[in-house]
Scaffold this motif. Sequence first.
Motif, PDB file in Angstrom:
ATOM      1  N   GLY A 255     -12.558  28.543  14.440  1.00 44.84           N
ATOM      2  CA  GLY A 255     -11.325  27.788  14.345  1.00 44.84           C
ATOM      3  C   GLY A 255     -10.118  28.671  14.194  1.00 44.84           C
ATOM      4  O   GLY A 255     -10.185  29.910  14.289  1.00 44.84           O
ATOM      5  N   LEU A 256      -8.965  28.028  13.960  1.00 43.19           N
ATOM      6  CA  LEU A 256      -7.688  28.687  13.686  1.00 43.19           C
ATOM      7  C   LEU A 256      -7.275  28.331  12.262  1.00 43.19           C
ATOM      8  O   LEU A 256      -7.368  27.169  11.866  1.00 43.19           O
ATOM      9  N   ILE A 257      -6.824  29.308  11.510  1.00 40.21           N
ATOM     10  CA  ILE A 257      -6.522  29.128  10.086  1.00 40.21           C
ATOM     11  C   ILE A 257      -5.016  29.022   9.903  1.00 40.21           C
ATOM     12  O   ILE A 257      -4.262  29.879  10.377  1.00 40.21           O
ATOM     13  N   ILE A 285      -3.821  16.701  13.702  1.00 40.13           N
ATOM     14  CA  ILE A 285      -5.234  16.518  13.365  1.00 40.13           C
ATOM     15  C   ILE A 285      -5.349  15.135  12.751  1.00 40.13           C
ATOM     16  O   ILE A 285      -4.787  14.862  11.692  1.00 40.13           O
ATOM     17  N   GLU A 286      -6.073  14.262  13.417  1.00 35.28           N
ATOM     18  CA  GLU A 286      -6.074  12.853  13.035  1.00 35.28           C
ATOM     19  C   GLU A 286      -7.153  12.498  12.028  1.00 35.28           C
ATOM     20  O   GLU A 286      -7.015  11.539  11.281  1.00 35.28           O
ATOM     21  N   ILE A 348      -7.791  24.077   8.875  1.00 36.17           N
ATOM     22  CA  ILE A 348      -8.560  24.675   9.963  1.00 36.17           C
ATOM     23  C   ILE A 348      -8.429  23.768  11.180  1.00 36.17           C
ATOM     24  O   ILE A 348      -8.831  22.594  11.140  1.00 36.17           O
ATOM     25  N   ALA A 349      -7.837  24.295  12.249  1.00 36.93           N
ATOM     26  CA  ALA A 349      -7.768  23.575  13.520  1.00 36.93           C
ATOM     27  C   ALA A 349      -8.903  24.052  14.415  1.00 36.93           C
ATOM     28  O   ALA A 349      -9.269  25.230  14.394  1.00 36.93           O
ATOM     29  N   PHE A 350      -9.460  23.147  15.185  1.00 36.21           N
ATOM     30  CA  PHE A 350     -10.611  23.477  16.032  1.00 36.21           C
ATOM     31  C   PHE A 350     -10.222  23.813  17.460  1.00 36.21           C
ATOM     32  O   PHE A 350     -11.043  24.310  18.224  1.00 36.21           O
ATOM     33  N   GLY A 353      -5.012  23.291  21.413  1.00 39.09           N
ATOM     34  CA  GLY A 353      -4.254  22.113  21.814  1.00 39.09           C
ATOM     35  C   GLY A 353      -3.854  21.226  20.665  1.00 39.09           C
ATOM     36  O   GLY A 353      -3.084  20.281  20.854  1.00 39.09           O
ATOM     37  N   GLN A 354      -4.348  21.487  19.451  1.00 37.78           N
ATOM     38  CA  GLN A 354      -3.960  20.706  18.278  1.00 37.78           C
ATOM     39  C   GLN A 354      -2.691  21.242  17.626  1.00 37.78           C
ATOM     40  O   GLN A 354      -2.231  20.676  16.640  1.00 37.78           O
ATOM     41  N   LEU A 355      -2.124  22.326  18.184  1.00 39.78           N
ATOM     42  CA  LEU A 355      -0.940  22.959  17.591  1.00 39.78           C
ATOM     43  C   LEU A 355       0.184  23.049  18.603  1.00 39.78           C
ATOM     44  O   LEU A 355      -0.063  23.170  19.806  1.00 39.78           O
TER      45      LEU A 355
END
Length: 358
Positions: A255-257, A285-286, A348-350, A353-355
Amino acid sequence: MNNARRPPRFCPQCGTLLPEGNPRFCIECGYALGPVLAGSSAPSSAGRLTVRLPNARVEQSVIGGTIKLPSSGAIPPGMWVLPEPPSAQTIVAIYAPLRAVVGGWSGLSGQGWRRSDRQAVDGSRIAFTFLAERVWFPAPGCGGGLQLHVTIAATAVSSEGEERLGFRYREGDDPPIQVVHAEWRTDDGTPVGAQPIPAIQIMAPPRIPRVSDLPERIRRVSRSEADRWSAGSATHGVYQLIGGDVQQRTPAGRGLILIEVAETRQRTWLQRLLSPGPSLYRARIERPFVVDFHSWQSQIQQIRQEAAGLGLDVETDAAIEWWLDRYGYDGAIFTGAQQRYQCDRVLIAFRRGQLVQI
């Protein structure tokens, strides 16, 4: 008119005679064969050989075994519900203890693998063999109480004088992992010699698409657009990336921290040019999984119990990623993370595209 070419008789890479039908890969060298007949099943766009098994929400990769073609009918551990054990005509699936890395998988001595022998190949190169022991088991009370103990082998080649503590496996490039021994045993470990051995399909752990598996990038948008874009998110705030937008190994898997920072007023383009400052992000992030960092170890024990019940390897991050995907989480929030990250709350983004960067 059907313009698709006829299936080849021999593997284009190693020359092995291929089986009848429309084989998707060569079992000897792992070479991925392209689509050959209209309507036939073909490898994925990444060249991987995938099937859909009932114990995960994603297609899973076939990386070797004793059968010629991948089969979605393979039975994973814990899912055989008949009173008798599988016959020789049955296909069972076992999982190799692998960790997802960019572009493939890795196996390491001491983490499910042990190094066996080595031998010289091509003069100045050495081939190392790594072995892993896996167990296929039926559902509780089924299969005659027998378990199938399987030894699998993978190889890695290096220059003479260089040691190898593990190996890297790239789907479609490296030779398939092989079954070198299989035997039925009772619950107390007693071998059962008369029972026929089923066909065995070796699977990589379910690979949930994360950061580097996806062709995504972080867009740069205006602050007002970022506010609109993140309106439906459960995470409101401005964040900084720890370690940049490179895939990292986190407590929740790959992931991305991010850490939340105080929101500052909008700066002019000249101010940003003269003093760039750190990049700021918003996240969408939903459904994050929220847990106190000190409680995470007990949560991991629960995850491992669920994974072990389906024969998934419990010592790798793949089990954590599988569990989070199984329950529909698209991110993770760790509180009480001061000791590890020098801040109380970590996101933590997986996926990239969530950012968005603002």
